[in-house]
Design a protein around this motif. Structure first.
Motif, PDB file in Angstrom:
ATOM      1  N   GLN A   1       8.526 -15.742   7.361  1.00 51.68           N
ATOM      2  CA  GLN A   1       8.578 -14.848   6.197  1.00 51.68           C
ATOM      3  C   GLN A   1       7.366 -13.921   6.154  1.00 51.68           C
ATOM      4  O   GLN A   1       7.482 -12.767   5.759  1.00 51.68           O
TER       5      GLN A   1
ATOM      6  N   ARG B   1       8.326  -5.351   7.544  1.00 51.72           N
ATOM      7  CA  ARG B   1       8.976  -4.511   6.527  1.00 51.72           C
ATOM      8  C   ARG B   1       7.994  -3.520   5.924  1.00 51.72           C
ATOM      9  O   ARG B   1       8.318  -2.349   5.720  1.00 51.72           O
ATOM     10  N   SER B   2       6.787  -3.983   5.608  1.00 44.53           N
ATOM     11  CA  SER B   2       5.775  -3.086   5.027  1.00 44.53           C
ATOM     12  C   SER B   2       5.396  -1.980   5.996  1.00 44.53           C
ATOM     13  O   SER B   2       5.172  -0.839   5.598  1.00 44.53           O
ATOM     14  N   LEU B   3       5.337  -2.324   7.277  1.00 50.01           N
ATOM     15  CA  LEU B   3       4.965  -1.337   8.289  1.00 50.01           C
ATOM     16  C   LEU B   3       6.024  -0.262   8.471  1.00 50.01           C
ATOM     17  O   LEU B   3       5.714   0.929   8.566  1.00 50.01           O
TER      18      LEU B   3
ATOM     19  N   ALA C   1       8.644   0.462   6.414  1.00 48.21           N
ATOM     20  CA  ALA C   1       9.266   0.967   5.185  1.00 48.21           C
ATOM     21  C   ALA C   1       9.263   2.499   5.063  1.00 48.21           C
ATOM     22  O   ALA C   1      10.273   3.077   4.665  1.00 48.21           O
ATOM     23  N   PRO C   2       8.176   3.182   5.420  1.00 45.43           N
ATOM     24  CA  PRO C   2       8.204   4.647   5.291  1.00 45.43           C
ATOM     25  C   PRO C   2       9.223   5.342   6.191  1.00 45.43           C
ATOM     26  O   PRO C   2       9.546   6.502   5.988  1.00 45.43           O
TER      27      PRO C   2
ATOM     28  N   SER D   1       7.723  -9.921   6.304  1.00 48.20           N
ATOM     29  CA  SER D   1       7.107  -9.125   5.241  1.00 48.20           C
ATOM     30  C   SER D   1       6.174  -8.062   5.818  1.00 48.20           C
ATOM     31  O   SER D   1       6.184  -6.903   5.384  1.00 48.20           O
ATOM     32  N   LEU D   2       5.384  -8.440   6.802  1.00 49.24           N
ATOM     33  CA  LEU D   2       4.470  -7.474   7.418  1.00 49.24           C
ATOM     34  C   LEU D   2       5.222  -6.361   8.133  1.00 49.24           C
ATOM     35  O   LEU D   2       4.878  -5.177   8.016  1.00 49.24           O
TER      36      LEU D   2
END
Length: 157
Positions: A61, A68-70, A72-73, A65-66
């Motif tokens: 997870q 997805r954050s990377l 996302a833009p 999460s990491l």
């Protein structure tokens, strides 16, 4: 690289790195070569993302999460099949099959439709956030279109 994701003009190179014998017994030469390989990938336009195997195995997870954050833009909105016409879906499919780029003239020939219909449909896909126009170097006219990928695309998985 373990896998690559190319959403438009950005390219991600994901590498899962374990702390196994090939790392524990690495000498200075192999270490230098590994760093040079990553630098070469960056020169080639890739954003290199190293993923520790222990995190992937022990706490997936966190890894998800990491990542997805990377990315996302670079993710466009969620696709709903009903929001595209059959012609629009076919144009997206053809563009994806041609490495994410398509020219209006190629669409007209491939689909056997009028160039004016092609251009109108391409503009609609741009308005829906699925394509991006690419202009000539002088910026005087659009000569091709680039796909804007989404995590909900079937072609991505």
């Amino acid at each position: 690289m373990d896998f690559v994701w190319k959403p438009g003009q950005v390219k991600f190179a994901f590498e899962v790195k374990g702390y196994g014998p090939h790392v524990q017994n690495m000498d200075r030469t192999r270490y230098r070569q590994e760093l040079n390989r990553e630098t070469f990938l960056q020169i080639a336009g890739y954003r290199v993302v190293s993923i520790p195997y222990d995190d992937l195995d022990g706490s997936p997870q966190l890894t998800i999460s990491l990542i997805r954050s990377l990315v996302a833009p670079f993710i466009s909105g969620i696709n709903v099949v009903g929001q595209f016409t059959r012609l629009e879906r076919e144009m997206i499919r053809l563009a994806v099959s041609r490495d994410g780029m398509i020219r209006p003239v190629d669409l007209g020939k491939e689909l056997g439709i009028n160039l004016r219909t092609v251009r109108n449909t391409l503009q609609a896909l741009c308005a829906k956030g699925r394509l991006r126009p690419v202009s000539t170097k002088s910026g005087s006219r659009v000569y091709r279109y680039e796909v804007i990928y989404s995590f909900s695309d079937d072609q991505l998985w």
